[in-house]
Motif scaffolding. Structure first.
Motif: not given
Length: 398
Positions: A16-26, A83-86, A88-91, A222-226
């Motif tokens: 979760f803390f490696l996901h770029p969307v987490f920091y981008y939303l902040l 692939a869906a997680i990737l 969703i992050a891209a969009f 398991l993956i925690l998705v933001p």
């Protein structure tokens, strides 16, 4: 078995803390706060909430909502491809570049990712560094993505209903006749962390029936998705809370219908395409219906003959502590009839130690509020009104 699940749970949180969307939303929530404060200062020379308000709304309620959805998704065995997680992050990143926050609704981010999955699968496309993830997708992944979309739509409606009407931002606009009137704007961003099962080699699920909606794999990670949920609305024809909560209830209903229909996709995969289109079109229609209805109503925050309409209240101000509410009308101050802002504060100056107001509430009933004014209290009580023409023009020049 328990130890393996705990290890995967910790790994999922770490991802979760490696996901770029987490920091981008902040970052994006901070930008929303700064831009709101700049607009409010331009209109009123003062801001309502501080620039960190949107940032404070980003996670708390979204975290609790995500926890509930995580339990539902994992217990039901709803697994989605990486692939869906990737996608969703891209969009999420792509639609945010339009600066239209409402496009960060799951209907648009997850919906776009769903249709992109189909295109990638049909054309055997892949993404550099993630080719394995895209080569493993097939038609059975489509229903699980739609179920996640439905759950997120329900969560969006809940967040709109519970949180979006808090701290709406007052704004000065021009009517068609060129008169100054008021409106309320909300641009809200929520982060919803949600645990999802991803096909992989780590977890062996403990029961034969679990997951119910599986992809055919026997092991998962398991993956925690933001996930991002964005909301944007301008209200000018009714009270902000009433309009926003009405839309929130409608989004919940849309999400429930989408969830019911999405289950059929496990038996009829092609139906998932229609259900996703239904969710996207339905969400857009709800926004359009709200806008058309609001435009058809007379301006709620306009000048009144029976007093001064309250457009906004500064938090922690004397007005806030007196319990004054947006949409109420101040008819008298210290027994003096008021018709404009200047008369109100002239009446208050007659008794600097005490403030007594006759107020018409949003139901049209009279109530009386009073409070001792102490030295150091803001002399304007912390109330924002629709400005008169000359004051509005001075503020635009300044």
């Amino acid at each position: 078995m328990v130890q393996i699940w705990l290890v995967e749970l910790l790994k999922g949180v770490g991802r979760f803390f490696l996901h770029p969307v987490f920091y981008y939303l902040l970052f994006l929530a901070g930008i929303l706060g700064v831009s709101r404060v700049k607009r409010e200062r331009k209109n009123f020379h003062i801001r309502a909430y501080d620039a960190y308000f949107e940032l404070r709304q980003l996670l708390p309620l979204g975290f609790l909502t995500g926890l509930v959805l995580s339990i539902v998704a994992v217990v039901a065995g709803i697994a989605v491809p990486f692939a869906a997680i990737l996608l969703i992050a891209a969009f999420t990143l792509l639609w945010s570049f339009t600066t239209t926050i409402r496009l960060l609704s799951p209907a648009y981010t997850v919906g776009s990712a769903f249709f992109s999955l189909i295109i990638f699968a049909e054309n055997n496309w892949s993404v550099p560094f993630f080719s394995k993830a895209f080569h493993s997708i097939g038609e059975k992944v489509y229903p699980s993505v739609v179920v996640v979309l439905a759950l997120l739509l329900i969560a969006e409606g809940f967040l709109i209903y519970k949180n979006a009407s808090i701290g709406t931002s007052p704004k000065l606009v021009k009517s068609k006749r060129g008169q100054n009137v008021g409106a309320h704007v909300v641009k809200r961003l929520w982060m919803l962390p949600m645990f999802l099962l991803i096909p992989g080699d780590a977890l062996h699920l403990p029961f034969a029936w679990w997951p119910v909606f599986q992809l055919g794999a026997h092991r998962y990670s398991l993956i925690l998705v933001p996930f991002s949920i964005g909301f944007q609305q301008q209200v000018q024809g009714m009270l902000p809370k009433e309009s926003i909560q009405l839309l929130g209830r409608r989004v919940i209903v849309l999400g429930v219908f989408t969830a019911i229909l999405s289950i059929a996709g496990y038996w009829y995969p092609l139906m998932s395409i229609g259900v996703t289109a239904f969710a996207v079109i339905g969400r857009e229609l709800l926004t359009l219906m709200q806008r058309v209805r609001d435009d058809s109503l007379p301006f709620y925050f306009s000048k009144k003959n029976n007093g001064l309409m309250i457009l906004g209240i500064i938090p922690e101000s004397p007005a806030s502590k007196m319990g004054l509410q947006v949409g109420e009308v101040i008819s008298k101050a210290n027994s003096v009839v008021v018709r404009d802002e200047k008369t109100l504060y002239e009446a208050l100056q007659k008794n600097r130690a005490h403030c007594k107001l006759d107020v018409l509430d949003t139901n049209g009933e009279v109530r009386f509020v009073q409070r001792a004014l102490f030295e150091g209290d803001h002399h304007e009580l912390g109330i924002l009104f629709v400005q008169d023409e000359r004051k509005y023009d001075d503020e635009r020049i300044g």
